[in-house]
Design an enzyme around this catalytic site. Structure first.
Site, PDB file in Angstrom:
ATOM      1  N   TYR A 107      13.033  44.015  48.929  1.00  0.00           N
ATOM      2  CA  TYR A 107      12.238  44.136  50.147  1.00  0.00           C
ATOM      3  C   TYR A 107      10.862  44.713  49.816  1.00  0.00           C
ATOM      4  O   TYR A 107      10.728  45.520  48.893  1.00  0.00           O
ATOM      5  CB  TYR A 107      12.906  45.072  51.158  1.00  0.00           C
ATOM      6  N   TYR A 146      21.469  41.818  46.824  1.00  0.00           N
ATOM      7  CA  TYR A 146      20.955  43.027  46.186  1.00  0.00           C
ATOM      8  C   TYR A 146      22.019  44.133  46.219  1.00  0.00           C
ATOM      9  O   TYR A 146      22.889  44.157  47.093  1.00  0.00           O
ATOM     10  CB  TYR A 146      19.668  43.500  46.859  1.00  0.00           C
ATOM     11  N   ARG A 156      25.038  43.410  48.733  1.00  0.00           N
ATOM     12  CA  ARG A 156      24.896  42.770  50.043  1.00  0.00           C
ATOM     13  C   ARG A 156      24.763  41.271  49.881  1.00  0.00           C
ATOM     14  O   ARG A 156      24.042  40.781  49.028  1.00  0.00           O
ATOM     15  CB  ARG A 156      23.637  43.285  50.771  1.00  0.00           C
ATOM     16  N   HIS A 159      21.079  37.486  53.335  1.00  0.00           N
ATOM     17  CA  HIS A 159      21.031  37.520  54.795  1.00  0.00           C
ATOM     18  C   HIS A 159      19.590  37.649  55.276  1.00  0.00           C
ATOM     19  O   HIS A 159      18.703  38.087  54.540  1.00  0.00           O
ATOM     20  CB  HIS A 159      21.869  38.695  55.346  1.00  0.00           C
ATOM     21  N   HIS A 161      17.514  39.236  58.695  1.00  0.00           N
ATOM     22  CA  HIS A 161      17.585  40.028  59.923  1.00  0.00           C
ATOM     23  C   HIS A 161      16.797  39.309  61.023  1.00  0.00           C
ATOM     24  O   HIS A 161      15.699  38.795  60.770  1.00  0.00           O
ATOM     25  CB  HIS A 161      16.975  41.409  59.713  1.00  0.00           C
TER      26      HIS A 161
END
Length: 238
Positions: A107, A146, A156, A159, A161
């Site tokens: 991110y 990640y 995770r 995905h 959001h």
């Protein structure tokens, strides 16, 4: 209600949403409310304001691959779908915002310390307004998995959001869209905190040949329902 197993009756609507406290998702042990929630009465502002999506949205806001001088690294994808209310009516003119990791699972955030490379051509955020039929579209890069420190060797799944608004702030929904066939789903406590298998399937997008553009990008469809029996599972904020 429905029957599930010998002598067990399950409230499907309750199990379709994640609980505030789900011990396998370690962070909820601190975030979950310790006291009963207080239900606030409806007010005029719930239906008349605040107004979202009134400000200008740029032509590249929904195309995360064109927000910088160069093209980002990774697999280009197109995500489309419809936003509806609990009665199946389209919610046009609604603001949808997305954020995600890049193709390496990183991110653009100061607290992300995952030792994966940042992409100077990918910021990982976008927005758009739905059309009159509640349709939306984003062009982006498929995010990478990640690691996170919830449990030993925790990863995770890929995905995206989504933050979505209906006609008012009260109907706002924050959810996560997952990808079909991801082997990490069955090991992810955030995904599995939604106990109803049918509701979990509503968080997984579907490959869409009609959206796929030949020799350019794969297409995926992800419809979202705000409120009601078939509501898309939301992220609880404790």
């Amino acid at each position: 209600m429905r029957q599930q197993g010998p002598g067990r009756v399950v409230d499907a609507r309750r199990e379709a949403q994640p609980p505030y406290l789900y011990p396998d998702y370690v962070a909820t042990r601190l975030r979950a409310p310790k006291e009963p929630l207080i239900i606030l009465p409806r007010t005029l502002s719930d239906t008349t304001g605040p107004a979202y999506g009134r400000g200008p949205i740029g032509e590249r806001d929904n195309d995360l691959t064109r927000q910088h001088h160069g093209e980002p690294l990774g697999e280009r994808i197109i995500v489309t779908g419809r936003l509806t209310d609990g009665d199946g009516r389209p919610l046009g003119g609604s603001l949808i915002e997305i954020w995600q990791a890049n193709a390496a699972g990183r991110y653009v955030h100061e607290k992300d310390r995952h030792p994966a490379p940042l992409d100077p051509n990918f910021s990982g955020a976008g927005r758009c307004l739905t059309d009159e039929e509640g349709r939306y579209e984003f062009v982006t890069i498929k995010p990478g998995a990640y690691p996170w420190k919830n449990h030993p060797n925790a990863w995770r799944p890929a995905h995206i959001h989504l933050s979505l608004f209906g006609e008012a702030f009260r109907s706002r929904l924050i959810t996560q869209m997952y990808f079909p066939g991801d082997p990490l789903l069955e090991h992810d406590p955030i995904f599995r905190s939604v106990r109803d298998p049918e509701a979990r399937r509503r968080m997984i997008c579907a490959f869409d040949p009609e959206t796929t553009r030949p020799e350019w990008a794969l297409g995926y469809r992800f419809d979202v329902v705000l409120q009601g029996r078939d509501a898309t599972p939301m992220e609880k904020r404790g």
